[in-house]
Scaffold this active site. Structure first.
Site, PDB file in Angstrom:
ATOM      1  N   VAL A 127       0.867  -1.183   0.000  1.00 28.25           N
ATOM      2  CA  VAL A 127       0.000   0.000   0.000  1.00 28.25           C
ATOM      3  C   VAL A 127       0.907   1.237   0.000  1.00 28.25           C
ATOM      4  CG1 VAL A 127      -0.209   0.001   2.526  1.00 28.25           C
ATOM      5  CG2 VAL A 127      -1.963   1.103   1.141  1.00 28.25           C
ATOM      6  N   GLY A 175       0.392   6.649   3.480  1.00 27.31           N
ATOM      7  CA  GLY A 175      -0.435   7.853   3.515  1.00 27.31           C
ATOM      8  C   GLY A 175       0.380   9.116   3.637  1.00 27.31           C
TER       9      GLY A 175
END
Length: 171
Positions: free
Chosen positions: A76, A79
């Site tokens: 992923v 962020g």
């Protein structure tokens, strides 16, 4: 380079080497830390507050460096890289409007994550809406931003703050 309303990857790379805005002025990060492939549009007018806006994009491919290390077996995009991209764009805007000095992130009021960027995604879109741009001894931008993946908004940030400084030795 004269002011444009859109920038290619080649232009953004020049912003990382100091060629775009001149030596001693704001630079984008280079190589892997440059978090956008192009600026679709940039304007001192418009946006939600009428103070200017930027729309930029990053193409996603499964071989991007962060997917291999964040996380093993569960890739992923971090962020914090999306947040950094928004700060990068605020700093770019300040230099683009003629601000002198080197850009430094000064903070963010609030960040919300409601989704993720996976290696199967195709495109990340960054939207920055300026709330205030100060052009005095301190050159500073205050903006709200969002990150969307394949058309779905997944991060929002309120009160992104970036300043330009001619002397960064006291940081």
């Amino acid at each position: 380079m004269p002011q444009q309303n859109s920038y290619s990857k080649e232009d953004l790379v020049k912003a990382g080497t100091g060629e775009l805005f001149g030596e001693g002025n704001s630079q984008l990060p280079s190589d892997n830390m440059l978090m956008m492939d192009r600026i679709i549009t940039i304007s001192e007018e418009g946006g939600e507050n009428g103070k200017g806006f930027i729309l930029a994009e990053l193409d996603i491919t499964p071989d991007l460096w962060f997917f291999d290390c964040h996380f093993k077996g569960d890739p992923v995009m971090p962020g914090c890289l999306g947040l950094d991209a928004m700060w990068q764009l605020v700093g770019f805007f300040l230099a683009w409007t003629g601000g002198p000095g080197k850009g430094r992130a000064l903070g963010v009021g609030e960040v919300k994550f409601t989704g993720q960027i996976l290696p199967t995604a195709k495109k990340v879109t960054f939207k920055i809406d300026f709330k205030r741009v100060i052009k005095r001894k301190l050159y500073m931008g205050l903006a709200d931003g969002s990150v969307s993946v394949d058309g779905r908004e997944i991060y929002t940030a309120k009160d992104l703050k970036v300043g330009l400084f001619t002397d960064t030795s006291k940081f």
